[in-house]
Scaffold this motif. Structure first.
Motif, PDB file in Angstrom:
ATOM      1  N   VAL A   1       0.841  -1.197   0.000  1.00 64.22           N
ATOM      2  CA  VAL A   1       0.000   0.000   0.000  1.00 64.22           C
ATOM      3  C   VAL A   1       0.877   1.249   0.000  1.00 64.22           C
ATOM      4  O   VAL A   1       0.644   2.206  -0.753  1.00 64.22           O
ATOM      5  CB  VAL A   1      -0.951   0.008   1.211  1.00 64.22           C
ATOM      6  CG1 VAL A   1      -1.717   1.327   1.296  1.00 64.22           C
ATOM      7  CG2 VAL A   1      -1.923  -1.165   1.137  1.00 64.22           C
ATOM      8  N   ARG A   2       1.892   1.257   0.831  1.00 70.93           N
ATOM      9  CA  ARG A   2       2.791   2.417   0.918  1.00 70.93           C
ATOM     10  C   ARG A   2       3.528   2.657  -0.403  1.00 70.93           C
ATOM     11  O   ARG A   2       3.732   3.796  -0.821  1.00 70.93           O
ATOM     12  CB  ARG A   2       3.778   2.227   2.074  1.00 70.93           C
ATOM     13  CG  ARG A   2       3.102   2.212   3.435  1.00 70.93           C
ATOM     14  CD  ARG A   2       4.079   1.960   4.571  1.00 70.93           C
ATOM     15  NE  ARG A   2       3.376   1.833   5.835  1.00 70.93           N
ATOM     16  CZ  ARG A   2       3.002   2.865   6.595  1.00 70.93           C
ATOM     17  NH1 ARG A   2       3.307   4.107   6.216  1.00 70.93           N
ATOM     18  NH2 ARG A   2       2.356   2.673   7.728  1.00 70.93           N
ATOM     19  N   MET A   3       3.918   1.578  -1.073  1.00 69.42           N
ATOM     20  CA  MET A   3       4.572   1.726  -2.373  1.00 69.42           C
ATOM     21  C   MET A   3       3.619   2.338  -3.392  1.00 69.42           C
ATOM     22  O   MET A   3       4.012   3.204  -4.183  1.00 69.42           O
ATOM     23  CB  MET A   3       5.072   0.373  -2.880  1.00 69.42           C
ATOM     24  CG  MET A   3       6.348  -0.097  -2.228  1.00 69.42           C
ATOM     25  SD  MET A   3       7.157  -1.427  -3.161  1.00 69.42           S
ATOM     26  CE  MET A   3       5.883  -2.676  -3.164  1.00 69.42           C
ATOM     27  N   ALA A   4       2.368   1.873  -3.398  1.00 64.33           N
ATOM     28  CA  ALA A   4       1.388   2.392  -4.345  1.00 64.33           C
ATOM     29  C   ALA A   4       1.130   3.878  -4.097  1.00 64.33           C
ATOM     30  O   ALA A   4       1.047   4.674  -5.041  1.00 64.33           O
ATOM     31  CB  ALA A   4       0.086   1.604  -4.237  1.00 64.33           C
ATOM     32  N   VAL A   5       1.019   4.262  -2.837  1.00 60.14           N
ATOM     33  CA  VAL A   5       0.774   5.666  -2.505  1.00 60.14           C
ATOM     34  C   VAL A   5       1.968   6.529  -2.890  1.00 60.14           C
ATOM     35  O   VAL A   5       1.830   7.579  -3.527  1.00 60.14           O
ATOM     36  CB  VAL A   5       0.460   5.818  -0.998  1.00 60.14           C
ATOM     37  CG1 VAL A   5       0.416   7.296  -0.607  1.00 60.14           C
ATOM     38  CG2 VAL A   5      -0.862   5.140  -0.654  1.00 60.14           C
TER      39      VAL A   5
ATOM     40  N   GLU B   1     -10.237  -5.995  -9.223  1.00 64.74           N
ATOM     41  CA  GLU B   1     -10.291  -4.583  -9.606  1.00 64.74           C
ATOM     42  C   GLU B   1      -9.195  -3.802  -8.898  1.00 64.74           C
ATOM     43  O   GLU B   1      -8.875  -4.059  -7.739  1.00 64.74           O
ATOM     44  CB  GLU B   1     -11.652  -3.987  -9.251  1.00 64.74           C
ATOM     45  CG  GLU B   1     -12.811  -4.563 -10.043  1.00 64.74           C
ATOM     46  CD  GLU B   1     -14.114  -3.873  -9.712  1.00 64.74           C
ATOM     47  OE1 GLU B   1     -14.086  -2.888  -8.921  1.00 64.74           O
ATOM     48  OE2 GLU B   1     -15.157  -4.298 -10.213  1.00 64.74           O
ATOM     49  N   PRO B   2      -8.608  -2.829  -9.577  1.00 64.09           N
ATOM     50  CA  PRO B   2      -7.554  -2.023  -8.958  1.00 64.09           C
ATOM     51  C   PRO B   2      -8.082  -1.213  -7.771  1.00 64.09           C
ATOM     52  O   PRO B   2      -9.256  -0.842  -7.714  1.00 64.09           O
ATOM     53  CB  PRO B   2      -7.104  -1.093 -10.091  1.00 64.09           C
ATOM     54  CG  PRO B   2      -7.571  -1.747 -11.353  1.00 64.09           C
ATOM     55  CD  PRO B   2      -8.823  -2.472 -10.989  1.00 64.09           C
ATOM     56  N   MET B   3      -7.189  -0.952  -6.849  1.00 68.38           N
ATOM     57  CA  MET B   3      -7.449  -0.061  -5.730  1.00 68.38           C
ATOM     58  C   MET B   3      -6.541   1.158  -5.899  1.00 68.38           C
ATOM     59  O   MET B   3      -5.434   1.043  -6.423  1.00 68.38           O
ATOM     60  CB  MET B   3      -7.159  -0.769  -4.398  1.00 68.38           C
ATOM     61  CG  MET B   3      -8.002  -2.011  -4.159  1.00 68.38           C
ATOM     62  SD  MET B   3      -7.429  -2.967  -2.710  1.00 68.38           S
ATOM     63  CE  MET B   3      -7.668  -1.763  -1.384  1.00 68.38           C
ATOM     64  N   TYR B   4      -7.031   2.326  -5.442  1.00 62.86           N
ATOM     65  CA  TYR B   4      -6.279   3.559  -5.641  1.00 62.86           C
ATOM     66  C   TYR B   4      -6.081   4.282  -4.311  1.00 62.86           C
ATOM     67  O   TYR B   4      -6.683   5.328  -4.059  1.00 62.86           O
ATOM     68  CB  TYR B   4      -7.013   4.466  -6.639  1.00 62.86           C
ATOM     69  CG  TYR B   4      -7.150   3.862  -8.010  1.00 62.86           C
ATOM     70  CD1 TYR B   4      -6.165   4.050  -8.980  1.00 62.86           C
ATOM     71  CD2 TYR B   4      -8.264   3.088  -8.352  1.00 62.86           C
ATOM     72  CE1 TYR B   4      -6.292   3.486 -10.251  1.00 62.86           C
ATOM     73  CE2 TYR B   4      -8.395   2.521  -9.612  1.00 62.86           C
ATOM     74  CZ  TYR B   4      -7.404   2.729 -10.553  1.00 62.86           C
ATOM     75  OH  TYR B   4      -7.533   2.164 -11.803  1.00 62.86           O
TER      76      TYR B   4
ATOM     77  N   LEU C   1      -3.069  -0.405  -6.908  1.00 58.63           N
ATOM     78  CA  LEU C   1      -2.845  -1.739  -6.362  1.00 58.63           C
ATOM     79  C   LEU C   1      -3.762  -2.701  -7.098  1.00 58.63           C
ATOM     80  O   LEU C   1      -4.959  -2.439  -7.238  1.00 58.63           O
ATOM     81  CB  LEU C   1      -3.219  -1.781  -4.881  1.00 58.63           C
ATOM     82  CG  LEU C   1      -2.272  -1.261  -3.814  1.00 58.63           C
ATOM     83  CD1 LEU C   1      -3.034  -1.186  -2.488  1.00 58.63           C
ATOM     84  CD2 LEU C   1      -1.079  -2.175  -3.671  1.00 58.63           C
ATOM     85  N   ILE C   2      -3.220  -3.826  -7.563  1.00 55.30           N
ATOM     86  CA  ILE C   2      -4.058  -4.805  -8.263  1.00 55.30           C
ATOM     87  C   ILE C   2      -3.945  -6.147  -7.555  1.00 55.30           C
ATOM     88  O   ILE C   2      -2.896  -6.800  -7.607  1.00 55.30           O
ATOM     89  CB  ILE C   2      -3.632  -4.945  -9.736  1.00 55.30           C
ATOM     90  CG1 ILE C   2      -3.667  -3.589 -10.430  1.00 55.30           C
ATOM     91  CG2 ILE C   2      -4.544  -5.942 -10.452  1.00 55.30           C
ATOM     92  CD1 ILE C   2      -3.175  -3.619 -11.860  1.00 55.30           C
ATOM     93  N   PRO C   3      -5.003  -6.587  -6.856  1.00 48.83           N
ATOM     94  CA  PRO C   3      -4.958  -7.886  -6.175  1.00 48.83           C
ATOM     95  C   PRO C   3      -5.182  -9.028  -7.157  1.00 48.83           C
ATOM     96  O   PRO C   3      -5.990  -8.911  -8.087  1.00 48.83           O
ATOM     97  CB  PRO C   3      -6.115  -7.785  -5.176  1.00 48.83           C
ATOM     98  CG  PRO C   3      -7.088  -6.843  -5.817  1.00 48.83           C
ATOM     99  CD  PRO C   3      -6.267  -5.871  -6.621  1.00 48.83           C
ATOM    100  N   ILE C   4      -4.463 -10.117  -6.965  1.00 47.79           N
ATOM    101  CA  ILE C   4      -4.705 -11.316  -7.767  1.00 47.79           C
ATOM    102  C   ILE C   4      -4.671 -12.536  -6.847  1.00 47.79           C
ATOM    103  O   ILE C   4      -4.141 -12.484  -5.740  1.00 47.79           O
ATOM    104  CB  ILE C   4      -3.696 -11.486  -8.918  1.00 47.79           C
ATOM    105  CG1 ILE C   4      -2.306 -11.856  -8.397  1.00 47.79           C
ATOM    106  CG2 ILE C   4      -3.618 -10.236  -9.774  1.00 47.79           C
ATOM    107  CD1 ILE C   4      -1.339 -12.244  -9.508  1.00 47.79           C
ATOM    108  N   ALA C   5      -5.248 -13.616  -7.334  1.00 44.08           N
ATOM    109  CA  ALA C   5      -5.219 -14.886  -6.606  1.00 44.08           C
ATOM    110  C   ALA C   5      -4.795 -15.989  -7.555  1.00 44.08           C
ATOM    111  O   ALA C   5      -5.237 -16.040  -8.712  1.00 44.08           O
ATOM    112  CB  ALA C   5      -6.585 -15.204  -6.006  1.00 44.08           C
TER     113      ALA C   5
END
Length: 260
Positions: free
Chosen positions: A134-138, A177-180, A144-148
């Motif tokens: 999260v800190r890197m994305a900010v 879905e991406p998170m921002y 942020l794109i979650p995958i499984a």
């Protein structure tokens, strides 16, 4: 940057997967941006996850630079390949340099892959994760794109023999879905939401998986779905024991090295 290693590695991997008749289910590729940086955050069930997580961005014509422990880069065979693919070594004793390298890659428009659980999940559920992704994305102003990922644990996972030549294994890769996240957000709350999304994707991948384990193969199924994998609580104890053993071994080596 020049890409002399990554494309042939991908081509070789796809050829091996075809020969083994691995059955892929890849969904959500439209969530991967065609340009610009992004933090790809995956669950971790096998030693092969970075290969399969990399396939998540391949249809978008992208390459992912994965953050991986330094020991892999020290390996005489894997090391040159990892460096040639411009992955990012993580030294847990000096994490600042790894973080800086990841930020540089993100700001230059790269997709950086992160296994936020840090180690393979023995329970095959999503372990607690820290806020680093999260800190890197900010800091880089990237999504942020979650995958499984589900299925590769049957080929090679912690505590089990490698079965790399096993054929006809289904592999599921679901992209969320991406998170921002943005500066000023509660990073712990965003991290909890990220983990929840990853868990939801993984649970769907597990419940919709086409194979049902035979009685002697139930080890690759999580306990909450009737498998014999450790529960999250049991897995945490095993991880703690492994860390203690590793620490004791390291101290013994240092003591031995310091003796005359």
């Amino acid at each position: 940057m020049a890409e002399y290693v990554y494309p042939p590695v991908i081509k070789t991997a796809l050829g091996v997967f075809k020969a083994l008749n691995l059955k892929f289910r890849l969904e959500g590729t439209e969530q991967i941006p065609r340009t610009g940086g992004a933090v790809l955050v995956s669950n971790h069930v096998s030693y092969l996850d970075f290969i399969f997580a990399g396939l998540a961005v391949h249809p978008a014509g992208r390459l992912a630079r994965f953050m991986a422990k330094k020991e892999i880069f020290d390996n005489r065979i894997a090391g040159p390949l990892m460096r040639g693919m411009h992955h990012i070594p993580v030294d847990r004793q000096a994490g600042a340099s790894s973080y800086a390298a990841a930020l540089k890659a993100l700001k230059s428009g790269e997709i950086v892959g992160v296994f936020a659980e840090a180690t393979i999940s023995r329970s095959f559920t999503v372990k607690d994760i820290k806020s680093g992704a999260v800190r890197m994305a900010v800091a880089s102003k990237t999504p942020l794109i979650p995958i499984a990922i589900w299925g590769p644990q049957r080929l090679w996972t912690k505590g089990r023999k490698r079965r790399l030549l096993q054929r006809n294994i289904p592999v599921t890769i679901l992209i969320g879905e991406p998170m921002y996240p943005k500066r000023g957000d509660d990073y712990d709350a965003v991290t909890a939401e990220l983990r929840a999304r990853m868990s939801e994707l993984l649970d769907r991948a597990q419940r919709e998986y086409p194979d049902i384990p035979k009685e002697n193969e139930r080890w690759w199924q999580p306990a909450h779905l009737g498998g014999t994998a450790p529960t999250p609580e049991e897995a945490e104890k095993l991880d703690l024991k492994e860390a203690e053993d590793r620490k004791a071994a390291r101290e013994a080596r240092e003591l031995g090295g310091g003796s005359s």
